[in-house]
Write an enzyme that holds these catalytic residues in place. Structure first.
Site, short mmCIF file in Angstrom:
data_model
loop_
_atom_site.label_atom_id
_atom_site.label_comp_id
_atom_site.label_asym_id
_atom_site.label_seq_id
_atom_site.Cartn_x
_atom_site.Cartn_y
_atom_site.Cartn_z
N ASP A 6 14.15 36.00 32.07
CA ASP A 6 15.25 36.21 33.03
C ASP A 6 16.11 34.96 33.03
OD1 ASP A 6 16.86 36.41 35.30
OD2 ASP A 6 15.22 35.85 36.65
N GLY A 8 19.26 33.06 34.25
CA GLY A 8 20.33 32.95 35.23
C GLY A 8 21.29 31.85 34.81
N ASN A 9 22.34 31.64 35.60
CA ASN A 9 23.30 30.60 35.24
C ASN A 9 22.73 29.20 35.42
OD1 ASN A 9 26.12 31.65 34.49
ND2 ASN A 9 25.47 33.01 36.13
N THR A 10 21.69 29.05 36.24
CA THR A 10 21.08 27.73 36.43
C THR A 10 19.73 27.62 35.74
OG1 THR A 10 22.16 27.59 38.59
CG2 THR A 10 20.38 26.02 38.17
N THR A 12 16.21 29.54 33.68
CA THR A 12 15.67 30.65 32.89
C THR A 12 14.17 30.72 33.14
OG1 THR A 12 17.36 30.32 31.22
CG2 THR A 12 15.45 31.62 30.57
N ASP A 109 21.20 40.92 35.64
CA ASP A 109 20.22 40.55 36.68
C ASP A 109 20.28 41.52 37.86
OD1 ASP A 109 22.85 39.45 37.10
OD2 ASP A 109 22.05 38.16 38.68
N THR A 132 22.62 31.11 41.50
CA THR A 132 23.81 30.28 41.34
C THR A 132 24.93 30.87 42.21
OG1 THR A 132 23.12 29.92 39.07
CG2 THR A 132 25.38 29.28 39.64
N THR A 184 27.75 13.01 58.56
CA THR A 184 28.46 13.83 57.56
C THR A 184 27.53 14.81 56.86
OG1 THR A 184 29.91 11.93 57.22
CG2 THR A 184 29.99 13.66 55.54
#
Ligand SMILES: Nc1ncnc2c1ncn2[C@@H]1O[C@H](COP(=O)(O)OP(=O)(O)O)[C@@H](O)[C@H]1O
Ligand SMILES: CC(C)(COP(=O)(O)O)[C@@H](O)C(=O)NCCC(=O)O
Ligand SMILES: [K+]
Length: 257
Positions: A6, A8-10, A12, A109, A132, A184
């Site tokens: 699998d 993904g964009n970030t 595997t 996906d 992602t 912040t």
């Protein structure tokens, strides 16, 4: 045995399925330049380290990054002597065909999530995948993917603040103690975390109203645990949903070959 991948964009995920259970799962970052040989060195080392002597003879791939598929195909062919099944390609059957606008290339996906979730929960589902991007995949009564929602991912939202505003630092997501931040970092975490709680609640409510039927909401993806503990937004959390969906699609293709 089956190797399910699998991508993904970030990250595997590689998982070995013995027909009954996953005997091992490993995660690596997604890099399209990685070659077949590099994949093999990495995977075979981990298998040896964990004393897994599985004989892999089948491979199924879902990839949201088209460029990585070529090297993964070579990897399957060269080292496991097999032609992988690639979700989204014409020769890969789905248990239920998606009902979307003509010409739409649905992320594989999302098709896999739909198949995996339908197998476990039946129809009328919303799968929320915190990857992602954060995707909402709507699964109809018959298990078909019928559309959904794509929102910017949690880390992507924090990164966008950092890259667009000179005084905003790089921040990791966490659940803030309070909504009102007094520094912040806390302000940024609050904006994204509580903003996300609102986003998920609103989108799920609107999807349910639009569909007009009771629906279960299932969460998955790298950042799902962060939200799972927080508010009663989901009926279930399944960290292996995509990889499970790959085994469902693989079996469907074997049974219908
Ligand atoms: N255990 C974790 N803790 C914190 N962040 C994580 C964890 N796992 C994944 N992430 C982050 O969550 C995001 C989504 O991860 P993932 O679901 O693997 O994405 P994708 O499927 O799109 O590759 C990424 O930004 C990743 O860095
Ligand atoms: C929306 C996505 C980027 C999500 O990918 P991920 O976050 O899992 O890496 C991916 O499913 C995709 O590229 N989809 C194509 C467009 C669509 O699904 O309609
Ligand atoms: K996703």
């Amino acid at each position: 045995m089956l190797l399910a991948i699998d991508c993904g964009n970030t990250n595997t995920v590689f998982s070995i399925w013995d027909g009954t259970e996953f005997i091992a799962t490993w995660r690596t970052s997604t890099e399209w330049q990685r070659t077949a040989d590099q994949y093999y060195v990495w995977l075979s080392t981990l298998m040896r380290f964990q004393e897994i002597d599985a004989v892999i003879d089948e491979v199924i791939i879902s990839s949201t990054v088209p460029r990585v598929v070529w090297n993964l195909r070579v990897f399957a062919d060269r080292y496991y002597n097999c032609r992988p099944l690639v979700v989204g390609k014409a020769d890969c059957l789905l248990p239920a065909d998606p009902r979307v606008d003509e010409g739409t290339q649905v992320g594989p996906d999302r098709l896999v999530n739909a198949a995996g979730a339908f197998d476990r929960h039946g129809g009328n589902l919303i799968v929320v995948d915190f990857g992602t991007a954060t995707t909402f995949d709507v699964v109809a009564e018959d298990g078909a993917y019928v559309g959904g929602v794509i929102a910017p991912g949690v880390n992507l939202s924090l990164e966008a603040l950092h890259s667009a505003a000179a005084a905003l630092p790089h921040v990791d997501i966490t659940k803030p103690q309070a909504v009102i931040g007094t520094n912040t970092v806390a302000c940024m975490q609050s904006g994204v975390f509580w903003g996300y709680i609102g986003l998920v609640r609103e989108i799920c409510a609107r999807i349910k109203a639009e569909r007009g039927v009771p629906m279960q909401v299932i969460s998955t993806g790298g950042l799902a645990p962060l939200f799972q503990q927080s508010e009663p937004l989901f009926n279930a959390f399944e960290d292996d949903l995509t990889i499970h969906g790959l085994t469902v699609i693989h079996k469907y293709n074997k049974d219908n070959a």
